[in-house]
Design an enzyme around this catalytic site. Structure first.
Site, mmCIF file in Angstrom:
data_model
loop_
_atom_site.group_PDB
_atom_site.id
_atom_site.type_symbol
_atom_site.label_atom_id
_atom_site.label_comp_id
_atom_site.label_asym_id
_atom_site.label_seq_id
_atom_site.Cartn_x
_atom_site.Cartn_y
_atom_site.Cartn_z
ATOM 1 N N GLU A 1 15.622 -7.490 -21.522
ATOM 2 C CA GLU A 1 14.163 -7.629 -19.941
ATOM 3 C C GLU A 1 15.191 -7.111 -18.888
ATOM 4 O O GLU A 1 16.659 -7.007 -19.156
ATOM 5 C CB GLU A 1 14.522 -9.350 -19.344
ATOM 6 C CG GLU A 1 13.522 -10.041 -20.466
ATOM 7 C CD GLU A 1 13.721 -11.752 -20.046
ATOM 8 O OE1 GLU A 1 13.733 -12.335 -18.987
ATOM 9 O OE2 GLU A 1 13.062 -12.249 -20.782
ATOM 10 N N GLY B 1 12.741 -15.231 -19.521
ATOM 11 C CA GLY B 1 13.625 -15.836 -19.060
ATOM 12 C C GLY B 1 13.653 -17.093 -20.279
ATOM 13 O O GLY B 1 13.581 -18.602 -20.138
ATOM 14 N N GLY B 2 12.572 -16.736 -21.854
ATOM 15 C CA GLY B 2 12.808 -17.805 -23.013
ATOM 16 C C GLY B 2 11.425 -18.594 -22.711
ATOM 17 O O GLY B 2 12.011 -19.355 -23.631
ATOM 18 N N ARG C 1 15.329 -8.408 -9.357
ATOM 19 C CA ARG C 1 15.563 -8.892 -8.160
ATOM 20 C C ARG C 1 17.127 -8.778 -7.486
ATOM 21 O O ARG C 1 17.605 -9.331 -8.939
ATOM 22 C CB ARG C 1 15.052 -10.660 -7.612
ATOM 23 C CG ARG C 1 15.196 -11.797 -9.616
ATOM 24 C CD ARG C 1 14.620 -12.945 -9.031
ATOM 25 N NE ARG C 1 14.326 -13.042 -10.424
ATOM 26 C CZ ARG C 1 15.558 -13.517 -11.251
ATOM 27 N NH1 ARG C 1 16.847 -13.670 -10.897
ATOM 28 N NH2 ARG C 1 15.277 -13.878 -12.360
ATOM 29 N N GLU D 1 10.273 -9.395 -32.199
ATOM 30 C CA GLU D 1 11.568 -9.535 -32.296
ATOM 31 C C GLU D 1 12.712 -10.289 -33.243
ATOM 32 O O GLU D 1 12.335 -11.391 -33.646
ATOM 33 C CB GLU D 1 12.516 -9.745 -30.858
ATOM 34 C CG GLU D 1 12.198 -8.323 -30.169
ATOM 35 C CD GLU D 1 12.977 -9.043 -28.299
ATOM 36 O OE1 GLU D 1 13.713 -9.705 -29.197
ATOM 37 O OE2 GLU D 1 12.639 -8.242 -28.131
ATOM 38 N N LEU E 1 17.805 -12.936 -33.699
ATOM 39 C CA LEU E 1 19.585 -12.985 -33.261
ATOM 40 C C LEU E 1 20.253 -14.230 -33.124
ATOM 41 O O LEU E 1 19.255 -14.871 -32.279
ATOM 42 C CB LEU E 1 20.234 -12.193 -32.567
ATOM 43 C CG LEU E 1 19.838 -10.525 -31.986
ATOM 44 C CD1 LEU E 1 19.908 -10.044 -31.197
ATOM 45 C CD2 LEU E 1 20.228 -9.559 -33.142
ATOM 46 N N HIS F 1 17.345 -22.363 -21.270
ATOM 47 C CA HIS F 1 17.351 -21.275 -20.194
ATOM 48 C C HIS F 1 17.261 -21.392 -18.563
ATOM 49 O O HIS F 1 17.578 -20.672 -18.128
ATOM 50 C CB HIS F 1 15.494 -20.416 -20.950
ATOM 51 C CG HIS F 1 15.335 -20.402 -22.204
ATOM 52 N ND1 HIS F 1 15.946 -19.703 -22.740
ATOM 53 C CD2 HIS F 1 14.445 -21.586 -22.682
ATOM 54 C CE1 HIS F 1 15.467 -19.791 -24.301
ATOM 55 N NE2 HIS F 1 14.786 -20.892 -23.908
ATOM 56 N N LYS G 1 20.613 -21.234 -16.571
ATOM 57 C CA LYS G 1 22.206 -20.969 -16.740
ATOM 58 C C LYS G 1 22.818 -21.791 -15.932
ATOM 59 O O LYS G 1 22.751 -22.421 -14.928
ATOM 60 C CB LYS G 1 22.375 -19.365 -15.820
ATOM 61 C CG LYS G 1 21.960 -17.993 -16.990
ATOM 62 C CD LYS G 1 21.956 -16.561 -16.091
ATOM 63 C CE LYS G 1 20.567 -15.931 -17.048
ATOM 64 N NZ LYS G 1 20.696 -14.751 -15.571
ATOM 65 N N HIS H 1 24.564 -13.570 -24.080
ATOM 66 C CA HIS H 1 24.094 -12.748 -23.239
ATOM 67 C C HIS H 1 24.306 -12.134 -21.781
ATOM 68 O O HIS H 1 25.058 -12.722 -21.476
ATOM 69 C CB HIS H 1 23.173 -14.324 -22.344
ATOM 70 C CG HIS H 1 22.016 -13.225 -21.185
ATOM 71 N ND1 HIS H 1 20.411 -13.463 -20.714
ATOM 72 C CD2 HIS H 1 22.763 -12.906 -20.394
ATOM 73 C CE1 HIS H 1 20.653 -13.167 -19.868
ATOM 74 N NE2 HIS H 1 21.820 -12.496 -19.327
HETATM 75 C C1 MV4 Z 1 16.526 -13.529 -28.423
HETATM 76 C C2 MV4 Z 1 16.703 -14.101 -28.705
HETATM 77 C C3 MV4 Z 1 17.610 -14.065 -30.404
HETATM 78 N N1 MV4 Z 1 16.908 -12.896 -30.768
HETATM 79 N N2 MV4 Z 1 15.990 -12.358 -28.789
HETATM 80 C C4 MV4 Z 1 16.186 -16.309 -24.310
HETATM 81 C C5 MV4 Z 1 15.946 -16.203 -22.768
HETATM 82 C C6 MV4 Z 1 15.259 -14.895 -22.535
HETATM 83 N N3 MV4 Z 1 15.341 -13.657 -21.443
HETATM 84 C C7 MV4 Z 1 15.253 -13.764 -24.133
HETATM 85 N N4 MV4 Z 1 15.848 -14.824 -24.789
HETATM 86 C C8 MV4 Z 1 16.350 -14.887 -25.766
HETATM 87 N N5 MV4 Z 1 16.041 -13.880 -26.661
HETATM 88 C C9 MV4 Z 1 15.912 -12.588 -29.947
HETATM 89 N N6 MV4 Z 1 15.818 -11.123 -30.404
HETATM 90 C C10 MV4 Z 1 17.631 -14.709 -28.305
HETATM 91 C C11 MV4 Z 1 17.843 -15.796 -26.918
HETATM 92 C C12 MV4 Z 1 17.665 -16.842 -26.528
HETATM 93 C C13 MV4 Z 1 18.709 -17.110 -25.565
HETATM 94 C C14 MV4 Z 1 18.837 -15.804 -24.858
HETATM 95 C C15 MV4 Z 1 20.329 -16.059 -23.773
HETATM 96 C C16 MV4 Z 1 20.720 -16.941 -23.105
HETATM 97 C C17 MV4 Z 1 20.527 -18.594 -23.385
HETATM 98 C C18 MV4 Z 1 19.438 -17.838 -24.884
HETATM 99 C C19 MV4 Z 1 19.028 -19.460 -25.324
HETATM 100 C C20 MV4 Z 1 18.222 -19.586 -26.630
HETATM 101 C C21 MV4 Z 1 17.037 -17.974 -26.525
#
Ligand code: MV4
Length: 445
Positions: free
Chosen positions: A287, A164-165, A291, A200, A203, A235, A237, A208
């Site tokens: 991830e 969840g960030g 649930r 990682e 990106l 983080h 929604k 998402h």
């Molecule tokens: C990331 C990313 C960029 N690159 N992983 C945030 C929540 C978690 N589930 C994973 N997240 C992210 N992972 C990599 N390799 C950017 C995020 C992220 C993000 C992802 C989905 C929705 C909103 C976000 C806001 C900030 C960062």
């Protein structure tokens, strides 16, 4: 089938689960904290039990109280809802040890997916692409340096027990690496009791995209398409839609098939969500959530499937009553989370809802525990209502959403309805070409 289910949750999601139960003739037991005695989930349930004080740890996270409530009410099963104990493997196990059914996956599947490094390893083994990075936890600076050089900066440091960030650190170049790893590790230890972190490739502008899956105890697995949940702030929604405006039917079918096959290989049962980042035409697994999710209604609207009912039936060992071919995606659905917060500062706005009027008409669904005269307590999250709009296509869905948002009256507390009106006027949102940075940019300007 179960005769009676205890719902170990509060607010709109407790109501959602109760409605599913009542639709199929199952009696319900609400549990509540002392400050929630007058709440809608208590009023709507057949029975209720006060399980503790206002703090979540004393009530909605109080396992002995919840188990006792289930036992004295003669409940057959416990539905954990979302948040609280819904992804707590130990709770799932305790429920089972008390001859009750936990409405969710096995404790082992919860544990495996709670470990984000393990989840990535499982995904890789199943043939799902993951974001390039470390193969597991990183233990030394030199190891981190060599991985980062390999994949190239910027990189992202994530906590193995995070999700969840929470506890993520962006690193732009090698000079920042040592300090970032130290900080990420100590934050991970403080937040999750596990200091392990992994790396990682970062990106920068992904979407998402998540796939809803549902599996019974007999090897039948179905996917229900994707949800675009890119509009998030810190983080959380805020706005979700299905289908995603950028995913083609072929991409949906391919990703869905991959997701469903993987779930089958895993022997997973129940509902689940597989999360991907979508960037430059590629999907990368990040991830899996084991649930029900807050945003499940948009999938229900475009498939006509009651996900909560199916979840309950599966837990009672029923077979899925439909196959993948029976699932038809039709129309467009959008969910707006109406939080009781200041729409500019996002500070929580608890208190008395002095008047309440909901929008209506075709294609308007509201999942909410609010009523006129209800006092929103300050102890829990600020989700006050979910406005879910359905229409035959996206353009008309956005128009109907605007109409519904402007009909909605919630007085006495501030809500983020004004933010939603701005969101649907944003050119990136209108075009569908928004990503995880869009809302952050809109709310920091
Ligand atoms: C990331 C990313 C960029 N690159 N992983 C945030 C929540 C978690 N589930 C994973 N997240 C992210 N992972 C990599 N390799 C950017 C995020 C992220 C993000 C992802 C989905 C929705 C909103 C976000 C806001 C900030 C960062």
């Amino acid at each position: 089938m179960f005769k009676k289910i205890l719902i170990a949750n509060r607010g709109e999601i407790a109501l959602r689960v109760m409605r599913a139960c009542r639709d199929i003739g199952i009696h319900t037991v609400a549990v509540h904290s002392t400050v929630d005695a007058d709440s809608m989930h208590v009023r709507l349930a057949d029975e209720s039990v006060c399980i503790g004080g206002p703090l979540s740890k004393d009530s909605y996270l109080n396992v002995p109280s919840i188990i006792t409530a289930a036992t004295i009410t003669n409940s057959d099963a416990i539905h954990p809802g979302v948040g609280f104990l819904s992804e707590n493997a130990e709770f799932a196990e305790i429920v089972r040890d008390h001859n009750l059914v936990f409405i969710g996956p096995s404790p082992q599947h919860i544990t495996d997916m709670g470990d984000k490094v393990k989840a990535k390893k499982i995904a890789t083994k199943l043939g799902i692409s993951v974001v390039p990075g470390s193969d597991g936890g990183v233990s030394s600076l030199s190891e981190a340096q060599s991985i980062a050089r390999n994949i190239g900066y910027p990189i992202l440091i994530k906590a193995t027990s995070g999700g969840g960030g929470r506890g993520m650190k962006i690193v732009q170049n090698e000079s920042e690496l040592a300090e970032a790893i130290q900080m990420a590790k100590s934050e991970a230890e403080a937040s999750f009791g596990n200091s392990e972190v992994y790396i990682e490739k970062y990106l920068s502008h992904p979407k998402h995209i998540e796939i809803q899956v549902i599996a019974d105890n007999f090897g039948n697995v179905i996917h229900l398409g994707e949800r675009d949940c890119s509009l998030q702030r810190r983080h959380q929604k805020i706005f979700e839609e299905s289908p995603s405006p950028v995913i083609t039917p072929d991409q949906r079918a391919e990703l869905g098939k991959l997701a469903a096959n993987s779930i089958k290989q895993l022997g997973y049962r129940g509902v689940g969500t597989i999360e991907f980042l979508y960037s430059d035409g590629h999907f990368y697994f990040i991830e899996m959530n084991t649930r029900l999710q807050v945003e499940h209604p948009i999938t229900e609207q475009i498939t006509g499937i009651d996900i909560v009912q199916e979840q309950i039936k599966i837990a009672a060992d029923d077979k899925l009553s439909f196959s993948q071919q029976d699932v038809k995606f039709s129309g467009h659905a959008i969910e707006c989370r109406i939080n009781a917060e200041d729409p500019d500062t996002f500070s929580p706005s608890p208190g008395l809802v002095s008047s309440y009027h909901t929008p209506g008409g075709p294609g308007v669904r509201i999942d909410s525990h609010l009523y006129s005269g209800y006092k929103i307590p300050s102890y829990y999250d600020s989700l006050a209502a979910k406005l879910i709009i359905y229409e035959v296509n996206r353009k008309r869905c956005l128009a109907r959403l605007k109409r519904a948002l402007s009909e909605y009256v919630i007085s006495g507390v501030k809500t983020i309805i004004p933010l939603h009106l701005r969101i649907i006027d944003n050119p990136e949102v209108i075009s569908g070409q928004y990503d995880i940075t869009t809302l952050e940019r809109m709310t920091t300007a």
